[in-house]
Design an enzyme around this catalytic site. Structure first.
Site, PDB file in Angstrom:
ATOM      1  N   ASP A  12      80.821  61.485  23.867  1.00 37.14           N
ATOM      2  CA  ASP A  12      82.078  61.912  23.266  1.00 37.14           C
ATOM      3  C   ASP A  12      82.692  60.671  22.633  1.00 37.14           C
ATOM      4  OD1 ASP A  12      84.668  62.633  22.673  1.00 37.14           O
ATOM      5  OD2 ASP A  12      85.261  63.059  24.747  1.00 37.14           O
ATOM      6  N   LYS A  74      87.738  55.992  13.875  1.00 34.75           N
ATOM      7  CA  LYS A  74      87.327  57.384  13.678  1.00 34.75           C
ATOM      8  C   LYS A  74      88.220  58.110  12.673  1.00 34.75           C
ATOM      9  CE  LYS A  74      86.384  61.566  16.428  1.00 34.75           C
ATOM     10  NZ  LYS A  74      86.188  62.050  17.800  1.00 34.75           N
ATOM     11  N   GLU A 151      83.353  69.122  19.318  1.00 31.71           N
ATOM     12  CA  GLU A 151      83.929  68.815  20.632  1.00 31.71           C
ATOM     13  C   GLU A 151      84.360  70.070  21.396  1.00 31.71           C
ATOM     14  OE1 GLU A 151      86.722  65.863  19.345  1.00 31.71           O
ATOM     15  OE2 GLU A 151      85.110  64.458  18.928  1.00 31.71           O
ATOM     16  N   ASP A 182      92.453  71.005  22.396  1.00 35.74           N
ATOM     17  CA  ASP A 182      92.058  69.610  22.636  1.00 35.74           C
ATOM     18  C   ASP A 182      93.029  68.669  21.956  1.00 35.74           C
ATOM     19  OD1 ASP A 182      90.919  67.084  22.725  1.00 35.74           O
ATOM     20  OD2 ASP A 182      88.948  67.709  22.035  1.00 35.74           O
TER      21      ASP A 182
END
Ligand code: ADP
Ligand code: MG
Length: 529
Positions: A12, A74, A151, A182
């Site tokens: 992850d 990211k 994810e 999330d």
């Protein structure tokens, strides 16, 4: 292939924290602690000359050497270079991600030996360009990336494992629907999934790549800084190391506020110091608009899935920021259900990725799959075409968003003029009719069209979109038997040569400076459309 290929590992790769899990001998996902003994590693890189330090140390260095630290790379995947110059060099964001991956690879191999094959996760909302960049980061870190997986899908798989749906005979006969909420450090993702026996199907997905726990942190930073300014007429945010230290204080305070009603945050700058007390109530007041944005997106996603809250069995919490009590409270009010955190919010995604890796490896060994995963695309994909009536350029969508993958879609276009020699297929991702408002994926040029093609000759453009969100383009010209499969020349991607140079540099820390500069875009285009 060596024997090491039997270890199933999932990563992850989070905006703020990265977690690695593998499947142990008993078939269960287990998180691998890093060299510091922690379950998660900050996705932060500190450069000390030619040396890169990743993780906790790098995070600490934000208070003292902020100029040498890269965080949240990211968020910038898809850009050509990271916004900050480090050690006099401009890094592509995927290379910074690769430093993080390399560190977790080294740490994990202390426990499970060398391994290369991994599954890496991405936010469902990531577009094609960012997915490709993530795969490239994996390559640069020395991995062989088996797959990239969304994810929330990974989290749903981890949830399915805990509930026993992944056992061959444990499949639930009932249809289960989950909403995965999330909220991490830098991104927000929401997905509605359906588990039907062994099929995991995403029904709808949405999110915000610029919304996460750090936005909550910044509200505290701004609040404290303004109080400081009122008292001393000085702004602690103006000096990078002080700002870094204040942010760390505030992030810590935020965590405390998840457990306690109030906290005090200290701030010192230019020999002045003060403590600012803040209650959970005040914190929630300062950040409620951020929470509202997630609520709005959640509602929209449920609608896009064509469901109402009655149809949803579980609301799954994922991501460190869901520990804030305001999140569960909002979701409870919105959905009428108690949110489920039966899989640890920090580990669910890595666990699901490892389970997915084990399924792929089993398939490679010729075993039949235990579960099937089907995703939807999160953005519409189209090509730029001229409207014959207005001659305006517009986005001609081939695959609308929330289409179940894999999918192939075809649309017929026409040549513009007689004896046209080439066509330019320019691929865009986004919902807007105007190509300028969409994200540019890349282009492919079909040259050497047969001679004397009349104007208005039909051209078939076919998109093949894989489950993992990667795209290939096929073009065929009516009246010819030729079928052209095209690699897309990407606007912002790194050449294979440069990828190899980075791989050598990052995994071996060998200096290959000459090859590290990003090339200028040398894509030749012939535009006769
Ligand atoms: P990502 O996947 O985006 O890297 P994570 O899911 O690891 O993010 O979540 C990291 C975020 O969670 C950070 O913003 C961190 O401050 C926040 N966080 C972690 N623990 C808590 C807590 N107890 N209370 C509030 N926020 C927390
Ligand atoms: Mg995450």
């Amino acid at each position: 292939m060596t024997s090491e290929s039997n270890i199933a590992v999932g990563i992850d790769l989070g905006t703020t924290y990265t977690a690695v899990a593998y499947i142990d001998d008993t078939g269960r996902p287990v998180t691998l602690v890093n060299a510091e003994g922690d379950l998660v590693t900050p996705s932060v890189v500190l450069f000390e000359g030619q040396h890169a330090v990743v993780g906790k140390e790098a995070l600490k260095a934000l208070s003292t050497e902020a100029d040498h630290v890269a965080q949240c790379a990211k968020r910038e995947l898809g850009e050509r270079v990271f916004h900050k110059v480090l050690e006099g060099r401009q890094f592509p964001p995927e290379a910074l991600e690769a430093f993080v991956l390399n560190k977790v690879r080294q740490d994990a191999s202390r426990h499970i030996g060398d391994f290369r094959q991994v599954v890496i996760t991405v936010p469902a909302y990531f577009d094609e360009v960012r997915r490709k960049a993530t795969q490239d980061a994996g390559y640069m870190a020395g991995f062989d990336v088996l797959d990239i997986i969304n994810e929330p899908t990974a989290a749903a798989i981890a949830h399915g494992f805990i509930k026993g749906y992944l056992n061959r005979d444990g499949a639930s006969n009932e249809l289960r629907r989950l909403l995965v909420y999330d909220l991490g450090g830098g991104t927000f993702d929401v997905t509605v999934m359906e588990i039907n026996a062994h099929d995991f199907v995403a029904l709808a997905t949405d999110g915000d790549v610029q919304l996460g726990g750090q936005d909550w942190d910044m509200r505290l930073v701004d609040y404290v800084a303004e109080e400081f300014k009122k008292t001393y007429d000085l702004d602690p945010r103006e000096e990078p190391n002080t700002a870094g230290r204040l942010w760390r204080e505030c992030e810590d305070a935020k965590r405390t506020l998840s457990a306690r009603g109030k906290v005090s945050i200290s701030c010192d700058y230019k020999s002045q110091a003060m403590r600012v007390e803040i209650t959970r109530e005040k914190f929630e007041e300062l950040t409620h608009d951020l929470l509202d944005r997630t609520k709005f997106t959640t509602k929209q996603t449920l609608q896009a899935a064509g469901l109402t809250w009655k149809d949803v069995d579980y609301v799954l919490l994922v991501g460190g920021s869901t520990r804030m009590p305001m999140v569960s409270r909002m979701l409870r009010e919105l959905t009428g259900k108690d949110p489920d955190a039966s899989v640890s919010v920090d580990e669910a995604v890595a666990h699901g990725a490892a389970l997915h890796a084990s399924i792929i490896l089993a398939r490679l060994r010729g075993e039949s799959p235990v579960i099937n995963v089907r995703n939807v695309n999160s953005h519409s994909l189209g090509v730029v075409a001229s409207d014959p009536r207005t001659m305006r350029r517009r986005n001609a969508i081939l695959i609308p968003r929330n289409t179940t993958l894999p999918v192939t879609a075809k649309r017929v276009f026409r040549t513009q003029k007689e004896n046209q020699k080439s066509i330019l297929v320019q691929i865009v991702e986004g919902e807007s009719a105007s190509p300028e408002d969409c994200s540019q994926i890349g282009k492919c040029v079909v040259r050497n069209l047969p001679a004397q093609l009349p104007a208005q000759t039909p051209i078939d453009v076919r998109f093949a979109y894989q489950d993992n969100g990667r795209l290939t383009v096929h073009v065929s010209v009516a009246g010819t038997s030729r079928e052209l499969k095209h690699e897309i020349a990407r606007d912002n991607s790194i050449s294979q040569e440069q990828l190899d140079a980075w791989r050598l540099f990052i995994t071996g820390h060998q200096l290959a400076d000459a090859q590290l500069q990003a090339d200028d875009d040398d894509t030749a285009t012939i535009d006769e459309l």
